[in-house]
Design a protein around this motif. Sequence first.
Motif, PDB file in Angstrom:
ATOM      1  N   ASP A  90       0.820  -1.213   0.000  1.00  0.00           N
ATOM      2  CA  ASP A  90       0.000   0.000   0.000  1.00  0.00           C
ATOM      3  C   ASP A  90       0.853   1.262   0.000  1.00  0.00           C
ATOM      4  OD1 ASP A  90       1.006  -0.105   2.521  1.00  0.00           O
ATOM      5  OD2 ASP A  90      -0.935  -0.171   3.567  1.00  0.00           O
ATOM      6  N   HIS A  91       2.132   1.147  -0.337  1.00  0.00           N
ATOM      7  CA  HIS A  91       2.977   2.332  -0.413  1.00  0.00           C
ATOM      8  C   HIS A  91       3.779   2.349  -1.716  1.00  0.00           C
ATOM      9  CE1 HIS A  91       5.062  -0.791   1.995  1.00  0.00           C
ATOM     10  NE2 HIS A  91       6.089  -0.484   1.234  1.00  0.00           N
ATOM     11  N   GLU A  92       3.108   2.015  -2.815  1.00  0.00           N
ATOM     12  CA  GLU A  92       3.666   2.126  -4.156  1.00  0.00           C
ATOM     13  C   GLU A  92       4.958   1.334  -4.316  1.00  0.00           C
ATOM     14  OE1 GLU A  92       4.098   6.277  -4.832  1.00  0.00           O
ATOM     15  OE2 GLU A  92       1.946   6.665  -4.958  1.00  0.00           O
ATOM     16  N   SER A  93       4.921   0.125  -3.865  1.00  0.00           N
ATOM     17  CA  SER A  93       6.058  -0.760  -4.005  1.00  0.00           C
ATOM     18  C   SER A  93       5.525  -2.180  -4.106  1.00  0.00           C
ATOM     19  CB  SER A  93       7.012  -0.598  -2.810  1.00  0.00           C
ATOM     20  OG  SER A  93       8.300  -1.059  -3.127  1.00  0.00           O
ATOM     21  N   VAL A  94       6.433  -3.147  -4.257  1.00  0.00           N
ATOM     22  CA  VAL A  94       6.021  -4.549  -4.276  1.00  0.00           C
ATOM     23  C   VAL A  94       6.664  -5.267  -3.109  1.00  0.00           C
ATOM     24  CG1 VAL A  94       5.676  -4.600  -6.775  1.00  0.00           C
ATOM     25  CG2 VAL A  94       7.897  -5.276  -5.814  1.00  0.00           C
ATOM     26  N   ARG A  95       6.075  -6.395  -2.771  1.00  0.00           N
ATOM     27  CA  ARG A  95       6.466  -7.121  -1.566  1.00  0.00           C
ATOM     28  C   ARG A  95       7.853  -7.760  -1.703  1.00  0.00           C
ATOM     29  NH1 ARG A  95       3.910 -10.131   2.594  1.00  0.00           N
ATOM     30  NH2 ARG A  95       5.527 -11.387   3.595  1.00  0.00           N
ATOM     31  N   TYR A  96       8.143  -8.315  -2.867  1.00  0.00           N
ATOM     32  CA  TYR A  96       9.418  -9.023  -3.025  1.00  0.00           C
ATOM     33  C   TYR A  96       9.787  -9.103  -4.495  1.00  0.00           C
ATOM     34  CZ  TYR A  96       6.573 -13.067  -4.442  1.00  0.00           C
ATOM     35  OH  TYR A  96       5.689 -13.894  -5.087  1.00  0.00           O
ATOM     36  N   GLU A 130      13.062   9.867   4.843  1.00  0.00           N
ATOM     37  CA  GLU A 130      12.244   9.246   3.809  1.00  0.00           C
ATOM     38  C   GLU A 130      11.423   8.091   4.376  1.00  0.00           C
ATOM     39  OE1 GLU A 130      14.493   8.062   0.410  1.00  0.00           O
ATOM     40  OE2 GLU A 130      15.073  10.098  -0.136  1.00  0.00           O
ATOM     41  N   GLU A 131      12.042   7.269   5.185  1.00  0.00           N
ATOM     42  CA  GLU A 131      11.340   6.142   5.791  1.00  0.00           C
ATOM     43  C   GLU A 131      10.208   6.644   6.685  1.00  0.00           C
ATOM     44  OE1 GLU A 131      12.665   2.034   8.023  1.00  0.00           O
ATOM     45  OE2 GLU A 131      13.543   3.911   8.743  1.00  0.00           O
ATOM     46  N   TYR A 132      10.473   7.689   7.451  1.00  0.00           N
ATOM     47  CA  TYR A 132       9.446   8.274   8.318  1.00  0.00           C
ATOM     48  C   TYR A 132       8.274   8.782   7.480  1.00  0.00           C
ATOM     49  CZ  TYR A 132       7.179  11.282  11.750  1.00  0.00           C
ATOM     50  OH  TYR A 132       6.244  11.872  12.571  1.00  0.00           O
ATOM     51  N   ASP A 133       8.565   9.455   6.391  1.00  0.00           N
ATOM     52  CA  ASP A 133       7.502  10.016   5.556  1.00  0.00           C
ATOM     53  C   ASP A 133       6.633   8.920   4.947  1.00  0.00           C
ATOM     54  OD1 ASP A 133       8.454  12.542   6.123  1.00  0.00           O
ATOM     55  OD2 ASP A 133       9.586  12.738   4.241  1.00  0.00           O
ATOM     56  N   VAL A 134       7.227   7.809   4.585  1.00  0.00           N
ATOM     57  CA  VAL A 134       6.462   6.719   3.954  1.00  0.00           C
ATOM     58  C   VAL A 134       5.569   6.011   4.962  1.00  0.00           C
ATOM     59  CG1 VAL A 134       6.644   4.464   2.824  1.00  0.00           C
ATOM     60  CG2 VAL A 134       8.112   6.357   2.088  1.00  0.00           C
ATOM     61  N   TYR A 135       6.052   5.793   6.176  1.00  0.00           N
ATOM     62  CA  TYR A 135       5.351   4.918   7.119  1.00  0.00           C
ATOM     63  C   TYR A 135       4.781   5.611   8.355  1.00  0.00           C
ATOM     64  CZ  TYR A 135       7.476   1.055   4.564  1.00  0.00           C
ATOM     65  OH  TYR A 135       7.856   0.183   3.589  1.00  0.00           O
ATOM     66  N   MET A 136       5.456   6.635   8.855  1.00  0.00           N
ATOM     67  CA  MET A 136       5.197   7.053  10.231  1.00  0.00           C
ATOM     68  C   MET A 136       4.615   8.448  10.388  1.00  0.00           C
ATOM     69  SD  MET A 136       8.661   5.363  11.853  1.00  0.00           S
ATOM     70  CE  MET A 136       9.568   5.184  10.322  1.00  0.00           C
ATOM     71  N   SER A 137       4.583   9.226   9.339  1.00  0.00           N
ATOM     72  CA  SER A 137       4.090  10.600   9.458  1.00  0.00           C
ATOM     73  C   SER A 137       2.587  10.610   9.721  1.00  0.00           C
ATOM     74  CB  SER A 137       4.414  11.377   8.179  1.00  0.00           C
ATOM     75  OG  SER A 137       3.807  10.766   7.055  1.00  0.00           O
TER      76      SER A 137
END
Length: 717
Positions: free
Chosen positions: A99-105, A649-656
Amino acid sequence: MSSSSNIFQPVAGADNAPPSQIPMGPKHPVSPALISDSRSSPYQTNKFYANLFLGNATAPAWTHPYSVWWPKGSGNSKSYGLAIAHNERSQLTFGPETDHESVRYYINPAGIQSLVLSATELGPSTSMTVDSLDAFSVNANFATANGSKPLLTVPLVQGMGYVTGIYNGGTPQISSGVCFKAVVGPFQIDDNTYKYRLELDDGTTWLAYAVPANGSDYPQFNLTTTTHLVAPSKWSGTISIAKNNLGEDGEDIFDASAGVYPSNLKISATANGNTGSYTYSYTKCGLISKTLLMFALPHHVESFDSATAGCKTDITLVTTTKGNATAVVKDSWTMVESNLPACMGFAPWSPEKGSINSVSAQVQSKIVSAAQSELAQNITAQAYINSMYFSGKAFAKFASIVWATHQLGGNTTLAASGLKLLQGEFAKFISNNQINPLNYDPTWKGVVSSAGYKDSGADFGNTYYNDHHFHYGYHVYTAAVIGSLDPSWLKSGTNKAWADMLVRDFANPVMDSHFPFSRGFDWFHGHSWAKGLFESGDGKDQESSSEDMFASYAIKMWGKTTGDANMEARGNLMLAIQARSFQNYFLMESDNPNQPPQIINNKVTGILFENKVDWTTYFGDEWFYKQGIHMLPVHVPSPYIRTKKFVQEEYDVYMSDGRIDQATGGWRGLLYANTGLVNASAAYNYFAPDDFDTSLLDSGASRTWYLAMFAALGGAS
């Protein structure tokens, strides 16, 4: 600052047996039956080639950019030699979208037998064995039956530019499970070397170079079927295989180095203050007047000295999980790291400020108040448990509390009482009186938990050599803190010898008679591999980059505490290499050039295998597990490894926008601590309230340390 002209010096007392309280264990459940090494040196357990002697020995080994394996009569080739593959990015399989514009693996295909080096005499009775198990290389041997002299030996060396088979009187056969579309040659390219150009049905072009031994004719290969090329019988010499994706220009480069091949790699390294360098020197065989062609990974190329950089070619082949490998024509490489964390100690540290050794009186009061509460906890209940991993985390937690109380809190009385409690509990482990004592394993030669002889998964597979750098790193850090605060402890009993033993088990600087060289840390890949004696179709793997970092930091600080300048310098260089490799492969900023763009917004790789990257963990699938396992412990070296750009960047994707509070239990506190790497004030203020909910602390974390760390980093107004 530490300095060493040779960081690979033995640990003091090296080659001593483990302390007498560590008993000799039973025969290991995993047999080294496929190892035919006549040497008595310890076997490597966590290296790239372990699949070749584990299980049914048919899972691949990755030398990068090639993968090799024993097909054992399977596939279209029906061959019993050594299969060779190289996969392109276009062949990747991607998992479902997140759900964040990426793929699982993503995963590379397995079992594509592009070419197989074999001999017509090899069949169902074929025996494959390995010998010369070194840190960077191994030999794979193929004989017609158990006990027979090998007809074919293939030296496997990390980064090798060609896969070279040494033939000894058999009938060479080159097979292809993909099928041959065209075979052109032979071309004689010099007095000793003959070349074939092999075009396969999948559109790829490979080169085969044959160098006859004295008494053998030039190898006239005949295409007997679309899958088999057969040479004359009773032939001796070498046949080298390389994939060429650069046309005539690439072929000219491969021609120039054809016939020379490496048998192993030796590493040397120096460090002086903030600068260190390490050199790969290859042992050459075959046509040794020629210069080797080897492949370098991206983190190598970034740090090449000028002489090595000048030997790069235009040939690149993509690796499975490490971006493009670059062909280098040189017999030795030197890599330089000019940002070693030499000034880093036990105190909170940042790239901008260095070590911060003092805080305000107000913060001192907060630190001491938190420490009074946390040092009153039951250390026995937290540390005296049936896991070297979780006991190590508990010890490191209390060690950090004691150090912060003494050095930053300024309350030496409270710190002394805490140190006494810590030493008392730690003594149970040093005397080997914990719930699951350690054994010395005489089979593979290492120190392992006694818990796993009946249950291979006990304590995360410690008995099978899983995760030793994670487990033992925490204990070594604890020993470093205790020894720094109480130097007399280092001279008492077997305290120092016990911690040295743990270092020798997972990070020995030399090969001695009791432990292998660098079991965990892979000096070619620039990070450790956590998987031990378990066969794996996707190869070795590493889950927690941050605990790998902490193990190297522990080595550095143990060296500093004991006065071992070589060990301290080695830890510094390992940290510098890890900072580079993690940022290239594990911790993905938005412009990461090495991982497929489809996964970059995961920000961390999750579990990085040799053949796939899977955004998950071994213990659960919550997003904060996946991100957090690459954070813990948030400690002194965290700002060195995790750049501010990446953390933001990680914070913005998941935690903001409050999403950080989706994390439960200790994971939430961990995530808040990680934000302190970019916003020390926010982290300090989160942990500062006297009524802070301590259930939000990870088992290896404390308010005392977090308050000290983030105040020092500028978080306390």
